[in-house]
Design an enzyme around this catalytic site. Structure first.
Site, PDB file in Angstrom:
ATOM      1  N   ASP A   1      43.421 -17.409  23.024  1.00 15.71           N
ATOM      2  CA  ASP A   1      43.470 -18.848  23.194  1.00 15.71           C
ATOM      3  C   ASP A   1      43.064 -19.095  24.655  1.00 15.71           C
ATOM      4  O   ASP A   1      43.106 -18.172  25.482  1.00 15.71           O
ATOM      5  CB  ASP A   1      44.902 -19.324  22.923  1.00 15.71           C
ATOM      6  CG  ASP A   1      45.091 -20.789  23.249  1.00 15.71           C
ATOM      7  OD1 ASP A   1      44.266 -21.604  22.792  1.00 15.71           O
ATOM      8  OD2 ASP A   1      46.054 -21.125  23.982  1.00 15.71           O
ATOM      9  N   LEU A   2      42.651 -20.311  24.971  1.00 16.85           N
ATOM     10  CA  LEU A   2      42.210 -20.585  26.349  1.00 16.85           C
ATOM     11  C   LEU A   2      43.292 -21.265  27.187  1.00 16.85           C
ATOM     12  O   LEU A   2      43.816 -20.691  28.147  1.00 16.85           O
ATOM     13  CB  LEU A   2      40.951 -21.466  26.318  1.00 16.85           C
ATOM     14  CG  LEU A   2      40.451 -21.894  27.695  1.00 16.85           C
ATOM     15  CD1 LEU A   2      39.788 -20.742  28.427  1.00 16.85           C
ATOM     16  CD2 LEU A   2      39.469 -23.065  27.573  1.00 16.85           C
ATOM     17  N   ASP A   3      43.611 -22.511  26.787  1.00 16.41           N
ATOM     18  CA  ASP A   3      44.547 -23.332  27.568  1.00 16.41           C
ATOM     19  C   ASP A   3      45.939 -22.710  27.560  1.00 16.41           C
ATOM     20  O   ASP A   3      46.554 -22.577  26.507  1.00 16.41           O
ATOM     21  CB  ASP A   3      44.627 -24.747  26.971  1.00 16.41           C
ATOM     22  CG  ASP A   3      43.307 -25.509  27.086  1.00 16.41           C
ATOM     23  OD1 ASP A   3      42.696 -25.467  28.156  1.00 16.41           O
ATOM     24  OD2 ASP A   3      42.895 -26.142  26.091  1.00 16.41           O
TER      25      ASP A   3
ATOM     26  N   THR B   1      45.366 -24.976  32.061  1.00 18.53           N
ATOM     27  CA  THR B   1      44.828 -26.332  31.914  1.00 18.53           C
ATOM     28  C   THR B   1      45.812 -27.282  31.234  1.00 18.53           C
ATOM     29  O   THR B   1      45.559 -28.490  31.186  1.00 18.53           O
ATOM     30  CB  THR B   1      43.518 -26.292  31.110  1.00 18.53           C
ATOM     31  OG1 THR B   1      43.634 -25.253  30.155  1.00 18.53           O
ATOM     32  CG2 THR B   1      42.319 -26.040  32.002  1.00 18.53           C
TER      33      THR B   1
ATOM     34  N   LYS C   1      50.682 -28.741  22.436  1.00 15.65           N
ATOM     35  CA  LYS C   1      49.887 -27.566  22.807  1.00 15.65           C
ATOM     36  C   LYS C   1      49.194 -26.985  21.573  1.00 15.65           C
ATOM     37  O   LYS C   1      49.827 -26.807  20.530  1.00 15.65           O
ATOM     38  CB  LYS C   1      50.775 -26.508  23.472  1.00 15.65           C
ATOM     39  CG  LYS C   1      51.129 -26.899  24.891  1.00 15.65           C
ATOM     40  CD  LYS C   1      51.867 -25.798  25.614  1.00 15.65           C
ATOM     41  CE  LYS C   1      52.097 -26.212  27.062  1.00 15.65           C
ATOM     42  NZ  LYS C   1      52.979 -25.273  27.757  1.00 15.65           N
TER      43      LYS C   1
ATOM     44  N   SER D   1      39.872 -21.389  20.525  1.00 15.38           N
ATOM     45  CA  SER D   1      40.541 -22.518  21.175  1.00 15.38           C
ATOM     46  C   SER D   1      40.309 -23.814  20.421  1.00 15.38           C
ATOM     47  O   SER D   1      39.231 -24.031  19.863  1.00 15.38           O
ATOM     48  CB  SER D   1      39.982 -22.662  22.603  1.00 15.38           C
ATOM     49  OG  SER D   1      40.388 -23.884  23.165  1.00 15.38           O
ATOM     50  N   ALA D   2      41.306 -24.700  20.456  1.00 12.92           N
ATOM     51  CA  ALA D   2      41.143 -26.025  19.846  1.00 12.92           C
ATOM     52  C   ALA D   2      40.293 -26.933  20.726  1.00 12.92           C
ATOM     53  O   ALA D   2      39.841 -27.996  20.289  1.00 12.92           O
ATOM     54  CB  ALA D   2      42.516 -26.660  19.645  1.00 12.92           C
TER      55      ALA D   2
ATOM     56  N   LYS E   1      44.925 -25.657  14.380  1.00 13.24           N
ATOM     57  CA  LYS E   1      46.105 -24.793  14.350  1.00 13.24           C
ATOM     58  C   LYS E   1      47.293 -25.653  13.905  1.00 13.24           C
ATOM     59  O   LYS E   1      47.351 -26.810  14.301  1.00 13.24           O
ATOM     60  CB  LYS E   1      46.374 -24.215  15.745  1.00 13.24           C
ATOM     61  CG  LYS E   1      45.207 -23.380  16.299  1.00 13.24           C
ATOM     62  CD  LYS E   1      45.425 -23.016  17.763  1.00 13.24           C
ATOM     63  CE  LYS E   1      44.201 -22.305  18.344  1.00 13.24           C
ATOM     64  NZ  LYS E   1      44.318 -21.987  19.782  1.00 13.24           N
TER      65      LYS E   1
ATOM     66  N   GLU F   1      48.346 -16.042  22.338  1.00 18.67           N
ATOM     67  CA  GLU F   1      48.586 -17.485  22.181  1.00 18.67           C
ATOM     68  C   GLU F   1      49.796 -17.956  22.980  1.00 18.67           C
ATOM     69  O   GLU F   1      50.801 -17.259  23.027  1.00 18.67           O
ATOM     70  CB  GLU F   1      48.873 -17.788  20.703  1.00 18.67           C
ATOM     71  CG  GLU F   1      47.771 -18.476  19.954  1.00 18.67           C
ATOM     72  CD  GLU F   1      47.443 -19.886  20.427  1.00 18.67           C
ATOM     73  OE1 GLU F   1      48.218 -20.483  21.191  1.00 18.67           O
ATOM     74  OE2 GLU F   1      46.400 -20.395  19.999  1.00 18.67           O
ATOM     75  N   ASP F   2      49.719 -19.150  23.552  1.00 14.46           N
ATOM     76  CA  ASP F   2      50.889 -19.701  24.265  1.00 14.46           C
ATOM     77  C   ASP F   2      51.570 -20.822  23.486  1.00 14.46           C
ATOM     78  O   ASP F   2      52.619 -21.304  23.912  1.00 14.46           O
ATOM     79  CB  ASP F   2      50.489 -20.240  25.639  1.00 14.46           C
ATOM     80  CG  ASP F   2      49.704 -21.537  25.529  1.00 14.46           C
ATOM     81  OD1 ASP F   2      48.785 -21.596  24.690  1.00 14.46           O
ATOM     82  OD2 ASP F   2      50.012 -22.496  26.260  1.00 14.46           O
TER      83      ASP F   2
HETATM   84  C1  BG6 Z   1      44.074 -27.144  23.141  1.00 14.68           C
HETATM   85  C2  BG6 Z   1      45.135 -27.705  24.064  1.00 14.68           C
HETATM   86  O1  BG6 Z   1      43.671 -25.886  23.596  1.00 14.68           O
HETATM   87  O2  BG6 Z   1      42.935 -27.998  23.106  1.00 14.68           O
HETATM   88  C3  BG6 Z   1      45.479 -29.131  23.680  1.00 14.68           C
HETATM   89  O3  BG6 Z   1      46.300 -26.880  23.981  1.00 14.68           O
HETATM   90  C4  BG6 Z   1      44.210 -29.973  23.639  1.00 14.68           C
HETATM   91  O4  BG6 Z   1      46.385 -29.658  24.612  1.00 14.68           O
HETATM   92  C5  BG6 Z   1      43.200 -29.332  22.679  1.00 14.68           C
HETATM   93  O5  BG6 Z   1      44.479 -31.300  23.208  1.00 14.68           O
HETATM   94  C6  BG6 Z   1      41.879 -30.112  22.587  1.00 14.68           C
HETATM   95  O6  BG6 Z   1      41.238 -30.052  23.825  1.00 14.68           O
HETATM   96  P1  BG6 Z   1      39.950 -30.911  24.204  1.00 14.68           P
HETATM   97  O7  BG6 Z   1      39.501 -30.271  25.507  1.00 14.68           O
HETATM   98  O8  BG6 Z   1      38.943 -30.729  23.115  1.00 14.68           O
HETATM   99  O9  BG6 Z   1      40.371 -32.324  24.360  1.00 14.68           O
HETATM  100 MG    MG Z   2      47.081 -22.782  24.462  1.00 14.27          MG
END
Ligand code: BG6
Ligand code: MG
Length: 233
Positions: free
Chosen positions: A19-21, A27, A55, A124-125, A155, A179-180
């Site tokens: 996962d990224l964030d 972030t 998240k 990542s989402a 997710k 994953e966090d």
């Molecule tokens: C996820 C974050 O990785 O991405 C969420 O944990 C975030 O907080 C989601 O809303 C979507 O991100 P983005 O950058 O497409 O708005």
């Molecule tokens: Mg995350």
């Protein structure tokens, strides 16, 4: 229990999907800040505790939940405009990011995976994931990047990780996900993968193993995963 121990020891990790964030970069604080600014502009506040529940949740779904929290109703057209506004604010915040924002231990761990021939993917989402990886200079480590623009189901649906495994040509049972977010852990487990939670045990209890971060962690963690899962559960 013994069966599980045996099964775990049999398994070979051939790919890691991150996962990224909150795993590679912090972030989450920027998402929170931008969402809070949006909530405040609509006349209500949005707390860090509420942010925790978002998240791993997509941009539009997060907005829907925040509007519900504030008891505010908006049309589809208005929601699209509000999500765009939040993203503009978020982009302003991440614009200054550089390699100094990579979380401790990540880069040495990625180097270790490469040295051992373990494939690396991102799941990542976030639709901003490729931009962020570029900003912090990590793009070249990733053989596949599955971001929010490549999925139709968020997710805890496992789609993002299944697409990652497919792109890497590795069967889900040979994939380890980092994953966090509780929803991300659920997604990895629903996809039949191993999952290491990055954060606190109380929050990420559904993961096979939980650790606070990557500082001082090397690929010897795979051994620990085998034994810990077998003995703890
Ligand atoms: C996820 C974050 O990785 O991405 C969420 O944990 C975030 O907080 C989601 O809303 C979507 O991100 P983005 O950058 O497409 O708005
Ligand atoms: Mg995350």
């Amino acid at each position: 229990m013994y069966n599980q121990m045996f099964r775990m020891r049999e398994v070979e990790i051939r790919a890691c999907i991150f996962d990224l964030d909150g795993v590679i970069v912090d972030t989450a604080k920027y998402h929170f800040s931008a969402w809070r600014r949006l909530a405040n502009s609509l006349g209500f506040d949005f707390t860090e505790a509420q942010n925790e529940t978002l998240k791993g949740v997509s941009r539009m779904k997060s907005l829907e939940l925040i509007l519900e929290m504030g008891g505010v109703e908006k049309s589809e057209e208005e929601r699209i405009a509000l999500a765009a506004k939040k993203n503009d604010w978020y982009l302003e915040l991440i614009n200054e990011m550089d390699e100094s924002e990579i979380l401790p231990g990540i880069q040495p761990f990625l180097d270790g995976l490469q040295a051992e021939g373990i494939k690396i993917g991102l799941g990542s989402a976030s639709k901003n994931a490729p931009t962020i990886l570029d900003k912090v200079g990590l793009t070249s480590y990733f053989e596949t990047i599955i971001d929010g623009s490549k999925t139709t189901k968020g997710k805890p649906h496992p789609q993002v990780f299944l697409l990652g495994a497919e792109a890497l040509g590795v069967s889900p049972e040979n994939v380890l996900v980092f994953e966090d977010a509780p929803k991300g852990v659920e997604a990895a487990k629903a996809g039949g993968m191993f999952c290491i939670g990055i954060g606190e045990q109380e929050v990420l209890g559904k993961a096979d193993y939980v650790m606070p971060g990557f500082d001082g962690v090397d690929t010897g963690i795979f051994e620990k995963l085998s034994t810990t899962v077998g003995t703890d559960k």
